[in-house]
Motif scaffolding. Sequence first.
Motif, PDB file in Angstrom:
ATOM      1  N   ASP A 103       0.754  -1.141   0.153  1.00  0.00           N
ATOM      2  CA  ASP A 103       0.071  -0.067  -0.001  1.00  0.00           C
ATOM      3  C   ASP A 103       1.055   1.142   0.012  1.00  0.00           C
ATOM      4  N   PRO A 104       0.515   2.178  -0.815  1.00  0.00           N
ATOM      5  CA  PRO A 104       1.695   3.360  -1.077  1.00  0.00           C
ATOM      6  C   PRO A 104       1.702   4.116   0.386  1.00  0.00           C
ATOM      7  N   ILE A 105       0.634   3.786   1.276  1.00  0.00           N
ATOM      8  CA  ILE A 105       0.580   4.533   2.365  1.00  0.00           C
ATOM      9  C   ILE A 105       2.003   4.425   3.367  1.00  0.00           C
ATOM     10  N   TYR A 106       2.512   3.351   2.951  1.00  0.00           N
ATOM     11  CA  TYR A 106       3.596   2.732   3.773  1.00  0.00           C
ATOM     12  C   TYR A 106       5.222   3.729   3.209  1.00  0.00           C
ATOM     13  N   TYR A 107       4.976   4.393   2.150  1.00  0.00           N
ATOM     14  CA  TYR A 107       6.186   4.850   1.723  1.00  0.00           C
ATOM     15  C   TYR A 107       6.370   6.373   2.236  1.00  0.00           C
ATOM     16  N   ARG A 108       7.768   6.376   2.365  1.00  0.00           N
ATOM     17  CA  ARG A 108       8.035   7.681   3.231  1.00  0.00           C
ATOM     18  C   ARG A 108       8.693   8.589   2.042  1.00  0.00           C
ATOM     19  N   LYS A 109      10.244   8.235   2.190  1.00  0.00           N
ATOM     20  CA  LYS A 109      10.989   9.266   1.224  1.00  0.00           C
ATOM     21  C   LYS A 109      11.940   8.320   0.204  1.00  0.00           C
ATOM     22  N   THR A 110      11.977   9.062  -1.057  1.00  0.00           N
ATOM     23  CA  THR A 110      12.633   8.322  -2.050  1.00  0.00           C
ATOM     24  C   THR A 110      14.326   8.630  -2.191  1.00  0.00           C
ATOM     25  N   TYR A 111      15.111   7.502  -2.386  1.00  0.00           N
ATOM     26  CA  TYR A 111      16.601   7.836  -2.560  1.00  0.00           C
ATOM     27  C   TYR A 111      16.958   7.133  -3.816  1.00  0.00           C
ATOM     28  N   TYR A 112      17.686   7.443  -4.274  1.00  0.00           N
ATOM     29  CA  TYR A 112      18.591   6.566  -5.560  1.00  0.00           C
ATOM     30  C   TYR A 112      19.928   5.982  -4.670  1.00  0.00           C
ATOM     31  N   ASN A 125      24.373  -3.902 -11.695  1.00  0.00           N
ATOM     32  CA  ASN A 125      23.638  -4.139 -12.876  1.00  0.00           C
ATOM     33  C   ASN A 125      22.756  -5.760 -12.746  1.00  0.00           C
ATOM     34  N   LEU A 126      23.485  -6.690 -12.163  1.00  0.00           N
ATOM     35  CA  LEU A 126      22.928  -7.944 -12.013  1.00  0.00           C
ATOM     36  C   LEU A 126      21.616  -7.914 -11.102  1.00  0.00           C
ATOM     37  N   LEU A 127      21.921  -7.192  -9.967  1.00  0.00           N
ATOM     38  CA  LEU A 127      20.646  -7.301  -9.172  1.00  0.00           C
ATOM     39  C   LEU A 127      19.512  -6.455  -9.684  1.00  0.00           C
ATOM     40  N   ALA A 128      20.070  -5.086 -10.313  1.00  0.00           N
ATOM     41  CA  ALA A 128      18.836  -4.250 -11.108  1.00  0.00           C
ATOM     42  C   ALA A 128      18.032  -5.050 -12.097  1.00  0.00           C
ATOM     43  N   GLN A 129      18.735  -5.909 -12.967  1.00  0.00           N
ATOM     44  CA  GLN A 129      18.187  -6.386 -14.144  1.00  0.00           C
ATOM     45  C   GLN A 129      17.227  -7.491 -13.542  1.00  0.00           C
ATOM     46  N   ALA A 130      17.964  -8.244 -12.562  1.00  0.00           N
ATOM     47  CA  ALA A 130      17.133  -9.480 -12.086  1.00  0.00           C
ATOM     48  C   ALA A 130      15.933  -8.974 -11.407  1.00  0.00           C
ATOM     49  N   GLU A 132      14.189  -6.418 -11.992  1.00  0.00           N
ATOM     50  CA  GLU A 132      13.305  -5.829 -13.303  1.00  0.00           C
ATOM     51  C   GLU A 132      12.703  -6.960 -13.899  1.00  0.00           C
ATOM     52  N   ARG A 133      13.511  -8.004 -14.142  1.00  0.00           N
ATOM     53  CA  ARG A 133      12.769  -9.170 -14.750  1.00  0.00           C
ATOM     54  C   ARG A 133      11.738  -9.776 -13.950  1.00  0.00           C
ATOM     55  N   SER A 134      12.011  -9.868 -12.733  1.00  0.00           N
ATOM     56  CA  SER A 134      11.015 -10.688 -11.732  1.00  0.00           C
ATOM     57  C   SER A 134       9.795  -9.921 -11.511  1.00  0.00           C
ATOM     58  N   GLY A 135      10.005  -8.380 -11.519  1.00  0.00           N
ATOM     59  CA  GLY A 135       8.807  -7.801 -11.317  1.00  0.00           C
ATOM     60  C   GLY A 135       8.503  -7.507  -9.960  1.00  0.00           C
ATOM     61  N   ARG A 136       9.674  -7.906  -8.934  1.00  0.00           N
ATOM     62  CA  ARG A 136       9.184  -7.757  -7.464  1.00  0.00           C
ATOM     63  C   ARG A 136      10.145  -6.640  -6.753  1.00  0.00           C
ATOM     64  N   ILE A 137       9.903  -6.346  -5.620  1.00  0.00           N
ATOM     65  CA  ILE A 137      10.411  -5.338  -4.871  1.00  0.00           C
ATOM     66  C   ILE A 137      10.999  -5.968  -3.605  1.00  0.00           C
ATOM     67  N   ALA A 138      12.276  -5.477  -3.489  1.00  0.00           N
ATOM     68  CA  ALA A 138      13.302  -6.023  -2.374  1.00  0.00           C
ATOM     69  C   ALA A 138      12.634  -5.192  -0.839  1.00  0.00           C
ATOM     70  N   ILE A 139      12.614  -5.924   0.217  1.00  0.00           N
ATOM     71  CA  ILE A 139      12.186  -5.446   1.543  1.00  0.00           C
ATOM     72  C   ILE A 139      13.583  -5.224   2.285  1.00  0.00           C
ATOM     73  N   ALA A 152      12.009  -0.250   0.991  1.00  0.00           N
ATOM     74  CA  ALA A 152      11.596  -0.919  -0.221  1.00  0.00           C
ATOM     75  C   ALA A 152      12.388  -0.603  -1.285  1.00  0.00           C
ATOM     76  N   ILE A 153      13.153  -1.507  -1.957  1.00  0.00           N
ATOM     77  CA  ILE A 153      14.050  -1.219  -3.226  1.00  0.00           C
ATOM     78  C   ILE A 153      13.278  -1.762  -4.602  1.00  0.00           C
ATOM     79  N   ARG A 154      13.239  -0.986  -5.458  1.00  0.00           N
ATOM     80  CA  ARG A 154      12.796  -1.266  -6.774  1.00  0.00           C
ATOM     81  C   ARG A 154      13.837  -0.965  -7.721  1.00  0.00           C
ATOM     82  N   SER A 155      13.645  -1.576  -8.868  1.00  0.00           N
ATOM     83  CA  SER A 155      14.281  -1.265 -10.047  1.00  0.00           C
ATOM     84  C   SER A 155      13.759  -0.569 -11.213  1.00  0.00           C
ATOM     85  N   GLU A 156      14.486   0.550 -11.627  1.00  0.00           N
ATOM     86  CA  GLU A 156      13.535   1.407 -12.665  1.00  0.00           C
ATOM     87  C   GLU A 156      14.468   1.791 -13.638  1.00  0.00           C
TER      88      GLU A 156
END
Length: 330
Positions: A103-112, A125-130, A132-139, A152-156
């Motif tokens: 739920d977006p309510i849990y998000y606070r601030k974004t960092y690169y 790149n290995l982690l970012a592409q893996a 992105e392919r899986s479509g999942r977010i790391a906690i 939460a970490i996502r690949s974009e």
Amino acid sequence: MARAIWSGALAFGLVNVPVGMYSATEDRTIHFRQFEKGTSSRIRYRRINEDTGKEVDYSDIVKGYELGTGDYVILEPEELDEIAPGKSRTIDITDFVDAAQIDPIYYRKTYYLAPQSKGDDRAYNLLAQAMERSGRIAIANFVMRSKQYLAAIRSEDGMLVLETMYFADEVRNAQDEIARMPSEKDKPAKRDLDMAVTLIDSLTTDWDPANYQDTYREKVLDLVEAKRSGEDIVTPEEGEGEEDKVVDLMDALRRSVEASRQHRAGNREQAGGLQRTAPDHDADELSAKSKKELTDLARDLDVSGRSSMSKDELVAAIEGARGTRRKKAS
């Protein structure tokens, strides 16, 4: 160039990816200083003992936890230091989840997150592409400035983006906090629901953040510039809108659908502004604007090459575009 506010390693199983953390957003809220009215004297706040009225040095201040009864438990800095989370140089990924489950309510601030050196690119790149392919977010969990964070970490687009999150007990339950919740018994009529969906469809557009702006900030800056230049300010009066006369829900929906035919995405066209007593000549009016305002106006007039123009060139191009429109209208 931005500097990393935290550096360490992103732990992915037994793989460590050295990364630096950079702020992805900035607060552009306008901040003011306080002055005594009618003077140029600044107002400043001091740490005052409410019993003695004397100022207290920062080194003599301790923290107190309120028990809810008006009593406090006093905690010394050394006692807090002993239980504070230790300095961490690792962002530990514990799980992967589907993005739609958060739920977006849990998000606070974004960092690169960026690799620290060229030699770290392969693992990054290995982690970012893996991901992105899986479509999942790391906690993950990590410590920054003596505070523990859930993230939460996502690949974009090949970039790892970290968002700090609220813990579960920091998110309020609506049913516990709100005295009157909407009643499920008062269901909308089918025709009203169909019309409302039609209105949503007619206002649907592709997301473009450039369509939205802080209109209040623009008005404040306009006011500051006008007062600095010694201009008079006229605040436009709000007239009675048609919506004030509409009572029937279906009629309101129908009118809204009709109005939506002229819909343009975002709030830039609705910004409005202060009416300033500027000269009648277009050139003088345009010269008083900032380069950003001129660029926005040039975009609305479809002036080509505007992004590479100087302020004077923008003024000339806008005058020309306006003149062309007036000729066509006549």
